[in-house]
Enzyme design. Sequence first.
Site, PDB file in Angstrom:
ATOM      1  N   ARG A 113       1.082  -1.169   0.157  1.00  0.00           N
ATOM      2  CA  ARG A 113       0.141  -0.224   0.131  1.00  0.00           C
ATOM      3  C   ARG A 113       1.225   1.249   0.612  1.00  0.00           C
ATOM      4  NH1 ARG A 113      -4.157  -0.560   4.182  1.00  0.00           N
ATOM      5  NH2 ARG A 113      -5.022  -1.119   2.617  1.00  0.00           N
ATOM      6  N   TYR A 114       1.966   1.836   0.670  1.00  0.00           N
ATOM      7  CA  TYR A 114       3.028   2.411   0.872  1.00  0.00           C
ATOM      8  C   TYR A 114       4.501   2.509  -0.086  1.00  0.00           C
ATOM      9  CZ  TYR A 114       0.364   3.370   5.435  1.00  0.00           C
ATOM     10  OH  TYR A 114      -0.840   3.740   6.075  1.00  0.00           O
ATOM     11  N   ARG A 117       7.337  -0.064   1.660  1.00  0.00           N
ATOM     12  CA  ARG A 117       7.360  -1.194   2.581  1.00  0.00           C
ATOM     13  C   ARG A 117       6.138  -1.989   2.004  1.00  0.00           C
ATOM     14  NH1 ARG A 117       6.168   3.381   4.531  1.00  0.00           N
ATOM     15  NH2 ARG A 117       4.102   4.261   5.866  1.00  0.00           N
ATOM     16  N   CYS A 126      -3.195 -18.038  14.597  1.00  0.00           N
ATOM     17  CA  CYS A 126      -3.282 -17.109  16.455  1.00  0.00           C
ATOM     18  C   CYS A 126      -3.012 -17.908  16.894  1.00  0.00           C
ATOM     19  CB  CYS A 126      -3.860 -16.575  16.276  1.00  0.00           C
ATOM     20  SG  CYS A 126      -3.427 -14.908  15.226  1.00  0.00           S
ATOM     21  N   CYS A 130      -7.795 -13.218  19.271  1.00  0.00           N
ATOM     22  CA  CYS A 130      -8.201 -11.307  19.602  1.00  0.00           C
ATOM     23  C   CYS A 130      -9.973 -11.718  19.309  1.00  0.00           C
ATOM     24  CB  CYS A 130      -7.878 -10.373  19.253  1.00  0.00           C
ATOM     25  SG  CYS A 130      -6.554 -10.883  19.543  1.00  0.00           S
ATOM     26  N   CYS A 133     -10.578  -9.242  16.002  1.00  0.00           N
ATOM     27  CA  CYS A 133      -9.189  -8.851  14.643  1.00  0.00           C
ATOM     28  C   CYS A 133     -10.050  -8.564  13.763  1.00  0.00           C
ATOM     29  CB  CYS A 133      -9.461 -11.105  14.971  1.00  0.00           C
ATOM     30  SG  CYS A 133      -8.126 -10.761  13.643  1.00  0.00           S
ATOM     31  N   ARG A 135      -8.780  -9.111  11.410  1.00  0.00           N
ATOM     32  CA  ARG A 135      -8.529 -10.359   9.609  1.00  0.00           C
ATOM     33  C   ARG A 135      -9.607 -11.235   9.804  1.00  0.00           C
ATOM     34  NH1 ARG A 135      -2.573  -8.501   9.891  1.00  0.00           N
ATOM     35  NH2 ARG A 135      -2.403  -7.207   8.334  1.00  0.00           N
ATOM     36  N   ASP A 294     -11.688  -0.476  13.099  1.00  0.00           N
ATOM     37  CA  ASP A 294     -12.234  -0.350  12.618  1.00  0.00           C
ATOM     38  C   ASP A 294     -13.479  -1.217  12.673  1.00  0.00           C
ATOM     39  OD1 ASP A 294     -12.003  -2.768  11.699  1.00  0.00           O
ATOM     40  OD2 ASP A 294      -9.146  -2.562  11.450  1.00  0.00           O
ATOM     41  N   ASP A 331      -7.115   3.497  10.649  1.00  0.00           N
ATOM     42  CA  ASP A 331      -6.950   2.659   9.077  1.00  0.00           C
ATOM     43  C   ASP A 331      -8.188   3.125   8.361  1.00  0.00           C
ATOM     44  OD1 ASP A 331      -5.203   1.120   7.568  1.00  0.00           O
ATOM     45  OD2 ASP A 331      -4.891  -0.013   9.662  1.00  0.00           O
ATOM     46  N   LYS A 338      -3.243   4.242   7.311  1.00  0.00           N
ATOM     47  CA  LYS A 338      -3.770   4.833   8.726  1.00  0.00           C
ATOM     48  C   LYS A 338      -3.378   6.857   8.502  1.00  0.00           C
ATOM     49  CE  LYS A 338      -1.142   1.155  10.469  1.00  0.00           C
ATOM     50  NZ  LYS A 338      -0.552   0.362   8.922  1.00  0.00           N
TER      51      LYS A 338
END
Length: 414
Positions: A113-114, A117, A126, A130, A133, A135, A294, A331, A338
């Site tokens: 996206r950037y 990076r 995981c 969480c 989460c 994702r 988000d 985000d 971000k």
Amino acid sequence: MRHYREIPIWKDVTEEQWSDWKWQLKNSIKTVEQLKDVLPISLQEEREIRGTLTTFDMAITPYYLSLIDPGNLQDPVRMQSVPSIKETEIHMGDLLDPLDEDADSPVEGITHRYPDRVLMLITHVCSMYCRHCTRRRMVGEVDRHVNKRVLAKQIEYIRAHPEVRDVLVSGGDALMFSNERLEEVIAEIRSIPHVEMIRLASRMPVVCPQRIDDGLTEMIKKYHPIYLNTHFNHPNEITPESQAACEKLANAGVPLGNQTVRLRGVNDCRHVVKKLMHGLLKIRVKPYYIYQCDLSRGISHFRTSLGKGIEILESLRGHTSGLAVPQFVVDAPGGGGKIPVGPNYLLARSDHLTILRNYEGVITVYNDKTSGDSVCGHDEACTDDRYLIKKGVARIFTHPEEIIEPSHKPRILK
Ligand SMILES: *Cc1c(COP(=O)(O)O)cnc(C)c1O
């Protein structure tokens, strides 16, 4: 917070087993039956959890579970790890892929996206899922690592893109790989000359600190600079065990950052956040970001106002060490990336006067008349392609004729 031996099913577990991350993973709580053995669960809750598990898996390491106060339904660790029926509610505005990560993905598992990076997802698993989460569309449901063929394509992409100088290795949780397999990935990335740094993203220091073993830190040391960002959300997560994990990484030369998510009922309070930020600095973790929750589907019950987040930042800046003040970011939905938000310190501006205020409300005037015109530092950097700004608002300074059109969203595909 209980000692694990107070929990009947773990009363005979040895210290050695408890501190072995593979034991922690193998004994994670993944079913309602297992959960009933370790926490008092009402019949209604049991029914609701069963309903929720059809949409998003549960996994709670014994260590993380032991941090829960069993008498408190609002316990912050419980709220982050035990499923809630509210996760099955779909609200207007909820999105499956709120950050449009798939649209910015030139090869499976890479989000570019950037300009300089990339985000590289190496696994979908995981040690602890969480409940908030972001994702969840890809995590948990398919309990698996990204296969070797896909990993090879990801590496190939980075190798073919000399502008990539920073690789974020994430997932799932980057530290779900064994030390040996993780080393294979890191060594491959390290062998690419234009990659300057590697960042690992892992919640293991918080939810399974036993994962930070000597083998891991000895391996990481060979591939510096390696940074690690983790995810503490509440002061109760700072324990002797998580402290030891962070200190071990810091002693291995890994700069640690923390990304907190604002969660209603968990940390939606300036005092809790301040205590958390101070606690992090004491264990050598730099608060890096606080995220606005988000728009992922199934987490709307955790969402809270943007305004409260700005209040929290107002309550940190100036009131405590600058090191304890992270950036508060949203985000942006639709792949905007971000966006930092926070209190306004710039009150007004004229030709030569800028009116600023500090945290106390003291108003100051900065007079530009006493400043000379901007003069460049004259360095090779100024003509080096790697440092030139090729897009975005900052480019307008040198290319005012280039208007940014709202319909055109710059993406880096291929
Ligand atoms: C967050 C993120 C990054 C890294 O952003 P930094 O501000 O450099 O930490 C890179 N790529 C994607 C897709 C991200 O979401």
